[in-house]
Enzyme design. Sequence first.
Site, PDB file in Angstrom:
ATOM      1  N   ASP A  33     -34.430  26.601  34.762  1.00 55.17           N
ATOM      2  CA  ASP A  33     -33.322  26.460  33.812  1.00 55.17           C
ATOM      3  C   ASP A  33     -32.587  27.793  33.729  1.00 55.17           C
ATOM      4  OD1 ASP A  33     -31.800  26.355  31.260  1.00 55.17           O
ATOM      5  OD2 ASP A  33     -32.828  24.452  31.012  1.00 55.17           O
ATOM      6  N   GLN A  96     -28.221  15.926  24.386  1.00 48.61           N
ATOM      7  CA  GLN A  96     -28.142  16.124  25.841  1.00 48.61           C
ATOM      8  C   GLN A  96     -26.801  16.761  26.188  1.00 48.61           C
ATOM      9  OE1 GLN A  96     -28.571  12.500  28.140  1.00 48.61           O
ATOM     10  NE2 GLN A  96     -28.578  13.576  30.099  1.00 48.61           N
ATOM     11  N   HIS A 102     -32.886  14.701  33.096  1.00 44.71           N
ATOM     12  CA  HIS A 102     -33.738  15.846  33.422  1.00 44.71           C
ATOM     13  C   HIS A 102     -34.867  15.972  32.415  1.00 44.71           C
ATOM     14  CE1 HIS A 102     -30.292  17.155  31.003  1.00 44.71           C
ATOM     15  NE2 HIS A 102     -31.111  18.010  30.414  1.00 44.71           N
ATOM     16  N   PHE A 103     -36.005  16.422  32.921  1.00 51.00           N
ATOM     17  CA  PHE A 103     -37.145  16.746  32.075  1.00 51.00           C
ATOM     18  C   PHE A 103     -37.241  18.258  31.966  1.00 51.00           C
ATOM     19  CE2 PHE A 103     -38.132  12.439  33.090  1.00 51.00           C
ATOM     20  CZ  PHE A 103     -38.872  11.970  32.025  1.00 51.00           C
TER      21      PHE A 103
HETATM   22  P1  5GP Z   1     -29.938  19.262  27.881  1.00 48.32           P
HETATM   23  O1  5GP Z   1     -29.271  19.885  26.710  1.00 48.32           O
HETATM   24  O2  5GP Z   1     -28.976  18.374  28.606  1.00 48.32           O
HETATM   25  O3  5GP Z   1     -31.235  18.597  27.550  1.00 48.32           O
HETATM   26  O4  5GP Z   1     -30.353  20.446  28.832  1.00 48.32           O
HETATM   27  C1  5GP Z   1     -29.543  20.930  29.842  1.00 48.32           C
HETATM   28  C2  5GP Z   1     -30.221  22.170  30.366  1.00 48.32           C
HETATM   29  O5  5GP Z   1     -29.579  22.529  31.563  1.00 48.32           O
HETATM   30  C3  5GP Z   1     -30.129  23.368  29.424  1.00 48.32           C
HETATM   31  O6  5GP Z   1     -31.426  23.837  29.109  1.00 48.32           O
HETATM   32  C4  5GP Z   1     -29.308  24.384  30.193  1.00 48.32           C
HETATM   33  O7  5GP Z   1     -29.765  25.688  30.004  1.00 48.32           O
HETATM   34  C5  5GP Z   1     -29.472  23.922  31.626  1.00 48.32           C
HETATM   35  N1  5GP Z   1     -28.332  24.209  32.484  1.00 48.32           N
HETATM   36  C6  5GP Z   1     -27.020  24.014  32.197  1.00 48.32           C
HETATM   37  N2  5GP Z   1     -26.245  24.350  33.247  1.00 48.32           N
HETATM   38  C7  5GP Z   1     -27.096  24.760  34.222  1.00 48.32           C
HETATM   39  C8  5GP Z   1     -26.885  25.237  35.557  1.00 48.32           C
HETATM   40  O8  5GP Z   1     -25.774  25.348  36.057  1.00 48.32           O
HETATM   41  N3  5GP Z   1     -28.007  25.569  36.268  1.00 48.32           N
HETATM   42  C9  5GP Z   1     -29.264  25.460  35.744  1.00 48.32           C
HETATM   43  N4  5GP Z   1     -30.293  25.826  36.526  1.00 48.32           N
HETATM   44  N5  5GP Z   1     -29.497  25.011  34.489  1.00 48.32           N
HETATM   45  C10 5GP Z   1     -28.418  24.666  33.741  1.00 48.32           C
END
Ligand code: 5GP
Length: 141
Positions: A33, A96, A102-103
């Site tokens: 992440d 989200q 994603h997990f």
């Molecule tokens: P959500 O909020 O959708 O559950 O989590 C999305 C996750 O994706 C977040 O923890 C954020 O830090 C991560 N993330 C967002 N953009 C990117 C990216 O471009 N690359 C990576 N490796 N992680 C990302």
Amino acid sequence: MAYDNNNVFAKILRGELPCIKVYEDEHTLAFMDIMPQIDGHTLVIPKEPAETLLDISDEAAAAVIKTTKRIAAAVDKAMQGPGVVLFQLNGAGAGQTVPHLHFHVIPTSLAELRQPHAMVQGDPEVLKANAEKIIGALNSL
Ligand code: 5GP
């Protein structure tokens, strides 16, 4: 809602954006992440284009859970946290932010999970070093 082919994880899967990869197979990809809540915070995604767990096929769901189990074991071994927290959000209403399933695999406890996620950019060198540790643990499972 229709799957958004331009979300960041779709771009990572197409190789249009970089990621620090720890594991890949035919159906899944795991990578660091970019804004870790804790050192070792890893994401596991299916290659099937699905926004949430509610949209994915049973076969792809099985594959992503299988990889998540393996990554959780490697993160636990590599990072030696108090345990491993998994979380997975379905829909913007749930919080989200990236609309590709994603997990989150995080070597911490619920009590220590204080920092809100997706807030602080990780140091790329630290992310790479943690990825190396996790890859090493994966290879010795
Ligand atoms: P959500 O909020 O959708 O559950 O989590 C999305 C996750 O994706 C977040 O923890 C954020 O830090 C991560 N993330 C967002 N953009 C990117 C990216 O471009 N690359 C990576 N490796 N992680 C990302």
